[in-house]
Design a protein around this motif. Structure first.
Motif, PDB file in Angstrom:
ATOM      1  N   THR A 240      36.999  38.387  47.326  1.00 37.80           N
ATOM      2  CA  THR A 240      38.116  39.111  46.109  1.00 37.80           C
ATOM      3  C   THR A 240      38.138  40.603  46.347  1.00 37.80           C
ATOM      4  O   THR A 240      39.167  41.060  46.294  1.00 37.80           O
TER       5      THR A 240
ATOM      6  N   ARG B 253      28.952  49.590  33.658  1.00 43.21           N
ATOM      7  CA  ARG B 253      29.375  48.691  34.636  1.00 43.21           C
ATOM      8  C   ARG B 253      28.466  47.591  35.039  1.00 43.21           C
ATOM      9  O   ARG B 253      28.475  46.507  35.413  1.00 43.21           O
TER      10      ARG B 253
ATOM     11  N   ILE C 113      35.401  43.520  33.924  1.00 45.60           N
ATOM     12  CA  ILE C 113      34.615  42.676  34.920  1.00 45.60           C
ATOM     13  C   ILE C 113      35.784  42.366  36.219  1.00 45.60           C
ATOM     14  O   ILE C 113      35.272  42.740  37.276  1.00 45.60           O
TER      15      ILE C 113
ATOM     16  N   GLU D  66      31.255  35.718  40.383  1.00 43.75           N
ATOM     17  CA  GLU D  66      31.322  35.791  42.066  1.00 43.75           C
ATOM     18  C   GLU D  66      32.632  36.064  42.156  1.00 43.75           C
ATOM     19  O   GLU D  66      32.965  36.757  42.874  1.00 43.75           O
TER      20      GLU D  66
ATOM     21  N   SER E 113      35.116  49.618  41.564  1.00 43.37           N
ATOM     22  CA  SER E 113      34.692  50.561  41.050  1.00 43.37           C
ATOM     23  C   SER E 113      33.156  50.752  41.748  1.00 43.37           C
ATOM     24  O   SER E 113      32.636  49.636  42.449  1.00 43.37           O
ATOM     25  N   SER E 114      32.267  51.644  41.575  1.00 45.75           N
ATOM     26  CA  SER E 114      31.324  51.719  42.199  1.00 45.75           C
ATOM     27  C   SER E 114      29.644  52.208  41.516  1.00 45.75           C
ATOM     28  O   SER E 114      28.670  52.205  42.048  1.00 45.75           O
TER      29      SER E 114
ATOM     30  N   THR F 289      41.496  42.818  39.235  1.00 46.50           N
ATOM     31  CA  THR F 289      40.770  43.005  40.632  1.00 46.50           C
ATOM     32  C   THR F 289      41.663  43.820  41.889  1.00 46.50           C
ATOM     33  O   THR F 289      41.323  43.673  42.810  1.00 46.50           O
TER      34      THR F 289
ATOM     35  N   PRO G  54      31.615  35.114  51.722  1.00 45.38           N
ATOM     36  CA  PRO G  54      31.052  34.823  50.137  1.00 45.38           C
ATOM     37  C   PRO G  54      32.369  35.230  49.371  1.00 45.38           C
ATOM     38  O   PRO G  54      32.982  36.160  49.675  1.00 45.38           O
ATOM     39  N   PRO G  55      32.450  34.446  48.022  1.00 45.22           N
ATOM     40  CA  PRO G  55      33.657  34.974  47.247  1.00 45.22           C
ATOM     41  C   PRO G  55      33.669  36.373  47.047  1.00 45.22           C
ATOM     42  O   PRO G  55      34.718  36.684  46.694  1.00 45.22           O
ATOM     43  N   HIS G  56      32.604  37.036  46.659  1.00 41.33           N
ATOM     44  CA  HIS G  56      32.712  38.336  46.028  1.00 41.33           C
ATOM     45  C   HIS G  56      33.572  39.299  47.199  1.00 41.33           C
ATOM     46  O   HIS G  56      34.234  40.127  46.951  1.00 41.33           O
TER      47      HIS G  56
ATOM     48  N   ARG H 107      42.346  39.060  33.754  1.00 44.84           N
ATOM     49  CA  ARG H 107      41.095  39.497  34.648  1.00 44.84           C
ATOM     50  C   ARG H 107      41.304  39.387  36.147  1.00 44.84           C
ATOM     51  O   ARG H 107      40.637  40.206  36.693  1.00 44.84           O
ATOM     52  N   ALA H 108      42.034  38.275  36.613  1.00 48.35           N
ATOM     53  CA  ALA H 108      42.367  38.258  37.878  1.00 48.35           C
ATOM     54  C   ALA H 108      43.064  39.508  38.364  1.00 48.35           C
ATOM     55  O   ALA H 108      42.896  39.988  39.483  1.00 48.35           O
TER      56      ALA H 108
ATOM     57  N   HIS I  11      35.440  45.471  38.470  1.00 50.06           N
ATOM     58  CA  HIS I  11      34.104  45.635  39.086  1.00 50.06           C
ATOM     59  C   HIS I  11      34.222  45.959  40.514  1.00 50.06           C
ATOM     60  O   HIS I  11      33.522  47.170  41.152  1.00 50.06           O
ATOM     61  N   CYS I  12      34.885  45.158  41.577  1.00 43.04           N
ATOM     62  CA  CYS I  12      34.978  45.432  42.876  1.00 43.04           C
ATOM     63  C   CYS I  12      35.858  46.816  43.160  1.00 43.04           C
ATOM     64  O   CYS I  12      35.958  47.004  44.389  1.00 43.04           O
TER      65      CYS I  12
ATOM     66  N   ARG J 145      41.617  34.778  41.682  1.00 41.32           N
ATOM     67  CA  ARG J 145      42.062  33.555  41.056  1.00 41.32           C
ATOM     68  C   ARG J 145      41.692  33.366  39.729  1.00 41.32           C
ATOM     69  O   ARG J 145      41.018  33.740  39.060  1.00 41.32           O
TER      70      ARG J 145
END
Lengths: 299, 259
Positions: free
Chosen positions: B79, A153, B104, A169, B110-111, B173, B74-76, B169-170, B107-108, B85
């Motif tokens: 999300t 990851r 990807i 980002e 998982s850890s 998330t 911030p964007p992340h 992909r969006a 990503h946010c 988006r």
């Protein structure tokens, strides 16, 4: 094992091959920074120097055990990377390249003027500890770590940052944190390689760690193929061994070395193994059947 | 406070030097609806998307998501809170496979970090997480009908497929609000039909959709409500029928009569 190798190989070859292993470790570190994450670093030799001087000072002046110093060299280089990374990694592309070049020179000049590093006289009296077996064991460890990182990851996030930082980002990746981490890990390996270098060549001089050395590391990575682990190993091997094999040509040696680089860039502009996905080649069938199905569906 | 509004813009304004790109825009988007934002080129539509997703920080005004202020985060972080988006000018990770692109997106959610990556081959926790990432990514790909292209590089897909991959992909998330920036641009009529069906399916999954689009047929067919932007100001809002009849909208698109 080392003794056995020394009995069958010329000491000169052992020295060259050991040095090659040291460079491979440093180049794989740079590959994580430049090849995988896409951050241009023209100052890799500086972190190599931090590891070399850091470890050598610990063993020579403080009688540190060698393995402790090896680890300490890596950690010191990673710390230097974090300190420099915080302001520098806000930049991208050419700008980042120039800033890393500047920081690299600063570190070199600091080593040139400190008392503890011996200044321009250099640092001598380092014990020989880097055997060929130790170095190549660490090369294997480095390859494993880099491979594991790239297929995780964490590594995926780094590649995403290289491909498109804004999209990365927007997909939830904290890009500043990841850039710093990648930079620190890459420099950690430069530091370990530097520590091995110090205990192989037994003498350190700041002039060895200038821009030319940073540029050499970058050539290893770019000529091998940015982001490709086998590519970087091959690139480092070709560029380290070629000047040695060309010694018989004496005066024309560097001329041919230069021509070799030009030819490689003409015929393999993405590097020797750049754009070659070994996993794809080995598991051809898996990918082929998928591709076949998709064409059938698309048609 | 109206609890049904998922996203709320309050007097959002952004200036770039002397240019006011978005000027005092108010908007409320209800849960589970499809909202379109239309307007001539340069009206500030994408800028609003960039403000909502944190790429720009507004000069004035507030953005509320789920009743919580997210202005200037911030964007992340945004999300992770549940806003995803796509981009007007496709921003895929070209040299990654289709599957990795979608991973990807996970990503946010998982850890595993770099230390666990190094132990990855022996660590059951990492293996389990990686398996979950793969499964959820495949779900998103199947929804967008891209699962059989999973091992191809994103850059080798056709234009329409790339647009769909951006949506997949969006979706990976796990958003509650999906922002689509000109999702139908460059698609042929057939592809647009498929896309419309897919967007409806996403809405049925309980997501709220906020989209910018120039294709009026597409917008009128799909949207529950439409807001119209011109020179950074909101000049009209309402159902598709109301907006189509609004004289200000007609003037903005076709120009006013001279006399």
């Amino acid at each position: 094992m080392s003794a056995f190798l020394e009995s069958i190989l010329d000491p000169y070859y052992i020295q060259v091959l050991t040095l090659l292993g040291v460079y491979i470790i440093a180049a794989l570190g740079l590959n994580l920074i430049t090849g995988v994450t896409g951050m241009f670093s023209f100052g890799h030799a500086a972190y190599f120097a931090v590891g070399a001087y850091g470890a050598a000072i610990l063993t020579v002046k403080y009688q540190f055990p060698f393995y402790g110093a090896l680890l300490a060299g890596g950690i010191m280089a990673a710390l230097a990377a974090v300190i420099i990374g915080f302001p520098a990694l806000r930049l991208t592309g050419d700008y980042l390249g120039i800033v890393t070049l500047g920081f690299g020179e600063i570190i070199r000049v600091v080593f040139l003027n400190l008392d503890i590093t011996g200044g321009a006289l250099g640092l001598a009296g380092i014990a020989k500890e880097s055997s060929i077996v130790l170095v190549y064991t660490l090369v294997l460890v480095t390859i494993y770590v880099m491979y594991a990182l790239q297929n995780s990851r964490f590594g995926r996030a780094l590649v995403a940052i290289r491909e498109d930082d804004i999209a990365a980002e927007a997909m939830g990746i904290n890009i500043s944190a990841y850039k710093i981490k990648a930079f620190a890990i890459g420099c950690f390996f430069a530091g370990v390689a530097g520590a091995l270098y110090a205990h192989l060549l037994l003498f350190l001089n700041p002039t060895d760690f200038g821009f030319a050395k940073s540029f050499e590391f970058l050539c290893f990575v770019v000529l091998g193929g940015l982001g490709s682990i086998p590519g970087v190993i091959l690139g480092t091997s070709v560029l380290t061994l070629a000047p040695e094999f060309l010694r018989s040509l004496s005066d024309y040696r560097m001329l041919i070395y230069g021509a070799l680089m030009v030819l490689m860039m003409i015929f393999r502009p993405n590097g020797l193994l750049g754009g070659v996905d070994l996993q794809r080649l080995v598991f051809k069938n898996k990918y082929k059947s998928q591709a076949g199905r998709s064409t059938a569906a698309g048609g | 406070m109206d609890m049904s509004a998922l996203l709320e813009l309050q007097n959002v304004t952004i200036r770039f030097g002397g240019l006011t790109a978005v000027d005092g825009v108010d908007m409320k988007i209800d849960r589970g609806t499809i909202r379109a934002l239309i307007g001539p080129n340069g009206a500030g539509k994408s800028t609003i998307f960039n403000i909502v997703t944190g790429i720009y920080s507004p000069t004035a005004g507030r953005v509320l998501f789920n009743g919580q202020e997210i202005t200037g985060l911030p964007p992340h972080v945004i999300t992770k809170k549940g806003i995803a988006r796509t981009f007007q000018n496709i921003r895929l990770f070209g040299k990654m496979t289709v599957l990795d692109n979608v991973k990807i997106g996970q990503h946010c959610r998982s850890s595993c970090d770099f230390l666990s990556a190094v132990t990855g081959f022996f660590n059951p926790k990492v293996k389990k997480e990686e398996k979950e990432i793969e499964e959820r990514s495949l779900e998103a790909l199947e929804l967008m009908e891209l699962a059989d292209k999973r091992y191809e590089y994103a850059q080798s897909l056709s234009y329409g497929e790339q647009r769909r991959l951006e949506i997949a992909r969006a979706l990976a998330t796990k958003p509650s609000l999906l922002l689509l920036d000109e999702p139908a641009a460059g698609m042929n009529p057939q592809e647009k039909q498929t896309l419309m069906k897919m967007i409806r399916k996403i809405q049925d999954m309980g997501l709220t959709i906020f989209l910018v689009e120039h294709d009026m047929k597409f917008v009128m067919n799909l949207s529950d409500r439409i807001a119209v932007l011109d020179y950074g100001r909101k000049i009209a809002a309402g159902s598709p029928e109301e907006v189509q009849k609004n004289p200000d909208v007609i003037a903005a698109y076709l120009g006013k009569d001279v006399d």
